[in-house]
Design a protein around this motif. Structure first.
Motif, mmCIF file in Angstrom:
data_model
loop_
_atom_site.group_PDB
_atom_site.id
_atom_site.type_symbol
_atom_site.label_atom_id
_atom_site.label_comp_id
_atom_site.label_asym_id
_atom_site.label_seq_id
_atom_site.Cartn_x
_atom_site.Cartn_y
_atom_site.Cartn_z
ATOM 1 N N MET A 1 0.832 -1.204 0.000
ATOM 2 C CA MET A 1 0.000 0.000 0.000
ATOM 3 C C MET A 1 0.868 1.257 0.000
ATOM 4 O O MET A 1 0.559 2.217 -0.686
ATOM 5 N N GLN A 2 1.924 1.237 0.777
ATOM 6 C CA GLN A 2 2.823 2.391 0.865
ATOM 7 C C GLN A 2 3.496 2.651 -0.487
ATOM 8 O O GLN A 2 3.684 3.795 -0.878
ATOM 9 N N VAL A 3 3.859 1.569 -1.185
ATOM 10 C CA VAL A 3 4.523 1.711 -2.482
ATOM 11 C C VAL A 3 3.577 2.358 -3.489
ATOM 12 O O VAL A 3 3.977 3.239 -4.248
ATOM 13 N N VAL A 4 2.327 1.931 -3.481
ATOM 14 C CA VAL A 4 1.338 2.502 -4.400
ATOM 15 C C VAL A 4 1.149 3.982 -4.114
ATOM 16 O O VAL A 4 1.090 4.808 -5.034
ATOM 17 N N ARG A 5 1.099 4.354 -2.845
ATOM 18 C CA ARG A 5 0.919 5.764 -2.479
ATOM 19 C C ARG A 5 2.104 6.601 -2.952
ATOM 20 O O ARG A 5 1.934 7.714 -3.444
ATOM 21 N N ARG A 6 3.307 6.049 -2.825
ATOM 22 C CA ARG A 6 4.494 6.793 -3.275
ATOM 23 C C ARG A 6 4.502 6.969 -4.783
ATOM 24 O O ARG A 6 4.880 8.020 -5.288
ATOM 25 N N CYS A 45 2.617 19.813 -8.646
ATOM 26 C CA CYS A 45 3.536 19.569 -7.536
ATOM 27 C C CYS A 45 2.794 19.608 -6.205
ATOM 28 O O CYS A 45 3.041 18.777 -5.321
ATOM 29 N N ALA A 46 1.879 20.554 -6.054
ATOM 30 C CA ALA A 46 1.113 20.658 -4.813
ATOM 31 C C ALA A 46 0.246 19.424 -4.591
ATOM 32 O O ALA A 46 0.152 18.925 -3.466
ATOM 33 N N VAL A 47 -0.368 18.922 -5.648
ATOM 34 C CA VAL A 47 -1.187 17.715 -5.532
ATOM 35 C C VAL A 47 -0.332 16.530 -5.105
ATOM 36 O O VAL A 47 -0.715 15.745 -4.233
ATOM 37 N N GLY A 48 0.854 16.411 -5.697
ATOM 38 C CA GLY A 48 1.751 15.332 -5.306
ATOM 39 C C GLY A 48 2.164 15.418 -3.841
ATOM 40 O O GLY A 48 2.206 14.397 -3.148
ATOM 41 N N VAL A 49 2.430 16.613 -3.372
ATOM 42 C CA VAL A 49 2.799 16.788 -1.967
ATOM 43 C C VAL A 49 1.632 16.444 -1.063
ATOM 44 O O VAL A 49 1.803 15.754 -0.037
ATOM 45 N N LEU A 50 0.443 16.899 -1.414
ATOM 46 C CA LEU A 50 -0.735 16.593 -0.596
ATOM 47 C C LEU A 50 -1.019 15.095 -0.545
ATOM 48 O O LEU A 50 -1.354 14.557 0.518
ATOM 49 N N ILE A 51 -0.868 14.424 -1.668
ATOM 50 C CA ILE A 51 -1.092 12.971 -1.673
ATOM 51 C C ILE A 51 -0.059 12.275 -0.802
ATOM 52 O O ILE A 51 -0.393 11.335 -0.066
ATOM 53 N N SER A 52 1.177 12.721 -0.869
ATOM 54 C CA SER A 52 2.217 12.053 -0.096
ATOM 55 C C SER A 52 2.057 12.288 1.402
ATOM 56 O O SER A 52 2.557 11.508 2.217
ATOM 57 N N GLN A 53 1.346 13.348 1.800
ATOM 58 C CA GLN A 53 1.154 13.650 3.221
ATOM 59 C C GLN A 53 0.041 12.831 3.858
ATOM 60 O O GLN A 53 -0.028 12.718 5.066
ATOM 61 N N THR A 54 -0.828 12.262 3.050
ATOM 62 C CA THR A 54 -1.965 11.502 3.598
ATOM 63 C C THR A 54 -1.600 10.077 3.895
ATOM 64 O O THR A 54 -0.654 9.544 3.437
#
Length: 54
Positions: A1-6, A45-54
């Protein structure tokens, strides 16, 4: 799951960084008054950062 999120978070970050670099290069060479894609690059870039924070 973590790999998919990254991977999901990395895709918009990479696209935004590449788009931003391309746009900066285009503006430096042309200096044209065309509509800039820097806002889109920043949003990706902002979307990528927000996804990585969840």
């Amino acid at each position: 799951m973590q790999v998919v999120r990254r991977i999901v978070a990395g895709a918009p970050l990479l696209c935004g960084a590449l788009l931003g670099a391309r746009e900066l290069q285009r503006q430096a060479s042309n200096g044209s008054g065309k509509k800039s894609l820097m806002g889109l690059a920043f949003a990706l870039c902002a979307v990528g950062v927000l996804i990585s924070q969840t």
